[in-house]
Scaffold this motif. Sequence first.
Motif, PDB file in Angstrom:
ATOM      1  N   SER A 173      -1.972  14.966   4.302  1.00  0.00           N
ATOM      2  CA  SER A 173      -1.309  13.904   4.921  1.00  0.00           C
ATOM      3  C   SER A 173      -1.304  12.573   4.478  1.00  0.00           C
ATOM      4  O   SER A 173      -2.026  12.094   3.606  1.00  0.00           O
ATOM      5  CB  SER A 173      -2.011  13.926   6.299  1.00  0.00           C
ATOM      6  OG  SER A 173      -2.932  12.779   6.693  1.00  0.00           O
ATOM      7  N   ILE A 174      -0.251  11.780   4.715  1.00  0.00           N
ATOM      8  CA  ILE A 174      -0.039  10.207   4.180  1.00  0.00           C
ATOM      9  C   ILE A 174       0.584   9.461   5.335  1.00  0.00           C
ATOM     10  O   ILE A 174       1.502   9.879   6.024  1.00  0.00           O
ATOM     11  CB  ILE A 174       0.709  10.522   2.625  1.00  0.00           C
ATOM     12  CG1 ILE A 174       1.212   8.845   2.418  1.00  0.00           C
ATOM     13  CG2 ILE A 174       2.013  11.241   3.131  1.00  0.00           C
ATOM     14  CD1 ILE A 174       1.785   8.960   1.017  1.00  0.00           C
ATOM     15  N   HIS A 175      -0.157   8.304   5.490  1.00  0.00           N
ATOM     16  CA  HIS A 175       0.386   7.468   6.670  1.00  0.00           C
ATOM     17  C   HIS A 175       0.227   5.889   6.232  1.00  0.00           C
ATOM     18  O   HIS A 175      -0.659   5.575   6.096  1.00  0.00           O
ATOM     19  CB  HIS A 175      -0.484   7.590   7.980  1.00  0.00           C
ATOM     20  CG  HIS A 175      -0.394   9.083   8.526  1.00  0.00           C
ATOM     21  ND1 HIS A 175       0.651   9.201   9.477  1.00  0.00           N
ATOM     22  CD2 HIS A 175      -1.140  10.201   8.717  1.00  0.00           C
ATOM     23  CE1 HIS A 175       0.691  10.581   9.841  1.00  0.00           C
ATOM     24  NE2 HIS A 175      -0.432  11.054   9.296  1.00  0.00           N
ATOM     25  N   ALA A 176       1.630   5.357   6.449  1.00  0.00           N
ATOM     26  CA  ALA A 176       1.199   3.757   6.094  1.00  0.00           C
ATOM     27  C   ALA A 176       2.691   3.168   7.086  1.00  0.00           C
ATOM     28  O   ALA A 176       3.769   4.015   7.025  1.00  0.00           O
ATOM     29  CB  ALA A 176       1.336   3.540   4.635  1.00  0.00           C
ATOM     30  N   PRO A 181       3.000  -2.709   5.146  1.00  0.00           N
ATOM     31  CA  PRO A 181       1.831  -2.670   5.999  1.00  0.00           C
ATOM     32  C   PRO A 181       0.756  -2.982   5.082  1.00  0.00           C
ATOM     33  O   PRO A 181       0.906  -3.197   3.969  1.00  0.00           O
ATOM     34  CB  PRO A 181       1.776  -1.277   6.510  1.00  0.00           C
ATOM     35  CG  PRO A 181       2.540  -0.556   5.253  1.00  0.00           C
ATOM     36  CD  PRO A 181       3.499  -1.549   4.889  1.00  0.00           C
ATOM     37  N   ALA A 182      -0.616  -3.290   5.771  1.00  0.00           N
ATOM     38  CA  ALA A 182      -1.880  -3.666   5.300  1.00  0.00           C
ATOM     39  C   ALA A 182      -2.551  -2.569   4.618  1.00  0.00           C
ATOM     40  O   ALA A 182      -3.237  -2.809   3.731  1.00  0.00           O
ATOM     41  CB  ALA A 182      -2.480  -4.603   6.038  1.00  0.00           C
ATOM     42  N   GLU A 183      -2.383  -1.283   4.970  1.00  0.00           N
ATOM     43  CA  GLU A 183      -3.092  -0.447   4.410  1.00  0.00           C
ATOM     44  C   GLU A 183      -2.437   1.218   4.408  1.00  0.00           C
ATOM     45  O   GLU A 183      -1.477   1.116   5.163  1.00  0.00           O
ATOM     46  CB  GLU A 183      -4.513  -0.319   5.008  1.00  0.00           C
ATOM     47  CG  GLU A 183      -4.529  -0.101   6.289  1.00  0.00           C
ATOM     48  CD  GLU A 183      -5.864  -0.019   7.108  1.00  0.00           C
ATOM     49  OE1 GLU A 183      -6.496  -0.981   6.866  1.00  0.00           O
ATOM     50  OE2 GLU A 183      -6.384   1.052   7.537  1.00  0.00           O
ATOM     51  N   ALA A 184      -2.922   2.027   3.989  1.00  0.00           N
ATOM     52  CA  ALA A 184      -2.259   3.246   3.758  1.00  0.00           C
ATOM     53  C   ALA A 184      -3.572   4.527   3.821  1.00  0.00           C
ATOM     54  O   ALA A 184      -4.443   4.209   3.136  1.00  0.00           O
ATOM     55  CB  ALA A 184      -1.326   3.518   2.552  1.00  0.00           C
ATOM     56  N   THR A 185      -3.456   5.590   4.431  1.00  0.00           N
ATOM     57  CA  THR A 185      -4.332   6.678   4.197  1.00  0.00           C
ATOM     58  C   THR A 185      -3.755   7.819   4.143  1.00  0.00           C
ATOM     59  O   THR A 185      -2.698   8.358   4.241  1.00  0.00           O
ATOM     60  CB  THR A 185      -5.053   6.688   5.794  1.00  0.00           C
ATOM     61  OG1 THR A 185      -3.873   7.013   6.676  1.00  0.00           O
ATOM     62  CG2 THR A 185      -5.780   5.523   6.384  1.00  0.00           C
ATOM     63  N   LEU A 186      -4.671   8.484   3.115  1.00  0.00           N
ATOM     64  CA  LEU A 186      -4.294   9.829   2.425  1.00  0.00           C
ATOM     65  C   LEU A 186      -5.416  10.789   3.088  1.00  0.00           C
ATOM     66  O   LEU A 186      -6.448  10.594   2.925  1.00  0.00           O
ATOM     67  CB  LEU A 186      -4.711   9.832   1.183  1.00  0.00           C
ATOM     68  CG  LEU A 186      -3.734   8.641   0.331  1.00  0.00           C
ATOM     69  CD1 LEU A 186      -3.615   8.994  -1.227  1.00  0.00           C
ATOM     70  CD2 LEU A 186      -2.022   8.988   0.617  1.00  0.00           C
ATOM     71  N   GLU A 187      -5.044  12.017   3.236  1.00  0.00           N
ATOM     72  CA  GLU A 187      -6.076  12.999   3.522  1.00  0.00           C
ATOM     73  C   GLU A 187      -5.775  14.177   2.670  1.00  0.00           C
ATOM     74  O   GLU A 187      -4.743  14.690   2.501  1.00  0.00           O
ATOM     75  CB  GLU A 187      -5.843  13.735   5.076  1.00  0.00           C
ATOM     76  CG  GLU A 187      -6.184  12.706   6.194  1.00  0.00           C
ATOM     77  CD  GLU A 187      -6.139  13.024   7.464  1.00  0.00           C
ATOM     78  OE1 GLU A 187      -7.009  13.197   8.308  1.00  0.00           O
ATOM     79  OE2 GLU A 187      -5.236  13.798   7.789  1.00  0.00           O
ATOM     80  N   PRO A 238       0.751  -1.232   0.127  1.00  0.00           N
ATOM     81  CA  PRO A 238       0.162  -0.140  -0.019  1.00  0.00           C
ATOM     82  C   PRO A 238       0.963   1.169  -0.134  1.00  0.00           C
ATOM     83  O   PRO A 238       0.288   2.383  -0.432  1.00  0.00           O
ATOM     84  CB  PRO A 238      -0.853  -0.044   1.167  1.00  0.00           C
ATOM     85  CG  PRO A 238       0.014  -1.008   2.234  1.00  0.00           C
ATOM     86  CD  PRO A 238       0.538  -1.889   1.137  1.00  0.00           C
ATOM     87  N   VAL A 239       2.217   1.308   0.205  1.00  0.00           N
ATOM     88  CA  VAL A 239       3.207   2.336   0.175  1.00  0.00           C
ATOM     89  C   VAL A 239       3.336   2.698  -1.191  1.00  0.00           C
ATOM     90  O   VAL A 239       2.969   3.883  -1.494  1.00  0.00           O
ATOM     91  CB  VAL A 239       4.417   2.096   1.040  1.00  0.00           C
ATOM     92  CG1 VAL A 239       5.243   3.249   0.768  1.00  0.00           C
ATOM     93  CG2 VAL A 239       4.022   1.767   2.476  1.00  0.00           C
ATOM     94  N   VAL A 240       3.485   1.722  -1.995  1.00  0.00           N
ATOM     95  CA  VAL A 240       3.912   2.131  -3.393  1.00  0.00           C
ATOM     96  C   VAL A 240       2.480   2.604  -4.060  1.00  0.00           C
ATOM     97  O   VAL A 240       2.400   3.563  -4.710  1.00  0.00           O
ATOM     98  CB  VAL A 240       4.357   0.915  -4.043  1.00  0.00           C
ATOM     99  CG1 VAL A 240       4.389   1.162  -5.768  1.00  0.00           C
ATOM    100  CG2 VAL A 240       5.649   0.751  -3.541  1.00  0.00           C
ATOM    101  N   MET A 241       1.144   1.991  -3.660  1.00  0.00           N
ATOM    102  CA  MET A 241       0.044   2.306  -4.132  1.00  0.00           C
ATOM    103  C   MET A 241      -0.431   3.683  -3.761  1.00  0.00           C
ATOM    104  O   MET A 241      -0.662   4.637  -4.423  1.00  0.00           O
ATOM    105  CB  MET A 241      -1.250   1.323  -3.452  1.00  0.00           C
ATOM    106  CG  MET A 241      -2.458   1.356  -4.006  1.00  0.00           C
ATOM    107  SD  MET A 241      -3.412   0.321  -3.106  1.00  0.00           S
ATOM    108  CE  MET A 241      -2.927  -1.031  -2.808  1.00  0.00           C
TER     109      MET A 241
END
Length: 413
Positions: free
Chosen positions: A237-240, A248-254, A206-209
């Motif tokens: 914001s970007i967190h993973a 990791p299993a997921e990533a979040t973007l704001e 998910p980081v590459v995604m």
Amino acid sequence: MTIDLEALYIDLHRHPELSFQETRTAGIVAQHLTDLGIEFEEGIGKTGVAAVIRNGDGPVVWLRADMDALPVEERTGLEYASTARGIDPAGTDVPVMHACGHDMHVTAMLGALERLVATKDEWAGTIVTVFQPAEEHGAGAQAMIADGVFDRFPKPDIVLGQHLTPLPAGTIGVRPGTQMAASDGLTVTLFGRGGHGSRPHSTIDPVVMAAATVMRLQTIVSREIDPRDVAVVTVGSIHAGLKNNIIPAEATLELSLRYPDDAARERVLEKVERIVRAEAAASGSVVPPTIVTDHTLPPTINDPVATTRLTHAFNTAFGTGTVVDPGMFTGSEDVSWFAREAGVPLVYWFWGGIDPEMFAEAKASGTLESAIPTNHSPFFAPVLHPTIEVGVDALVVAAREFLETGGSGSIEE
Ligand code: ZN
Ligand code: ZN
């Protein structure tokens, strides 16, 4: 004047309160409304106050002032600088400052109400005043509407409001049409498959995604929007992930999105969704991404007819040339909800709080952007005079313009 407006402003400035926590401010407002003999209700939309002056048949004019402050550490060095602290929604202890001038909005509004009460024999109609919480969260107007402000007070024929801005004190900035952008805040969650950092082939990273998604989102404004149009797509914001050897299993973007009107909003939202889904698919993600809207602010659109009328009234009252076109701001406001909900015109104007000499010097030396602290800056420090007086006068002139015997343009005491 019985209200000492300078003292009121300094007191509010020293005691700023975060969004939906404006209890002291609302209490001060309530006390002044009581002293002025104005009917009001407290606790609307948590900490909002609404007041009504009924003065015979005539139009219903709504005046709006917002009350909240920001998590900013004041660095103005002013004698009355804030040292206040507060607890933000995440539970964190933060510094608090009136860095957007809402203390000036409340001060000017109370001064205007005092004048309007004192001159009741010169106008007819109804004035409803909304002291709104939580503008900075984009939530206060909707909270007051959800809490029934339209059922508890006469509905408006027009909604009026003003905001302090880094123009020279004595200047008013307003334009017909879009004055401020619409905005949405989105949280995007991308789902991959976690695993060992040494075995990327067994994971969906998910980081590459997320990285690919952020880059591709930048092409909305640069490649898909007409260069003559305004739009902003910011990934704030970007967190993973937690460790270098774990995928990791997921990533979040704001995301923060801005546009001048509802049609542009729909276009940009559609493009964001398309890119987010396509990048997830390109990565082989098996769980579709989620896109959650955290807040929505409509564009602040000034009614052309009412704005032209008010611009004329301002120029008559303050002198020709007082009103300038400040251009469209990409910042956003929630004042429009009141006018949209009622289906009536809105006029929202800006008034200057910068020492005119300082402004002129900065303009001459080409340092306007760096030398003049803007709203939300820790150095934001409007001059008290004539900012307070112009803020009061502008509200009185505007209210009178749209009331039954309005248009006198008188700003005399
Ligand atoms: Zn602000
Ligand atoms: Zn503001």
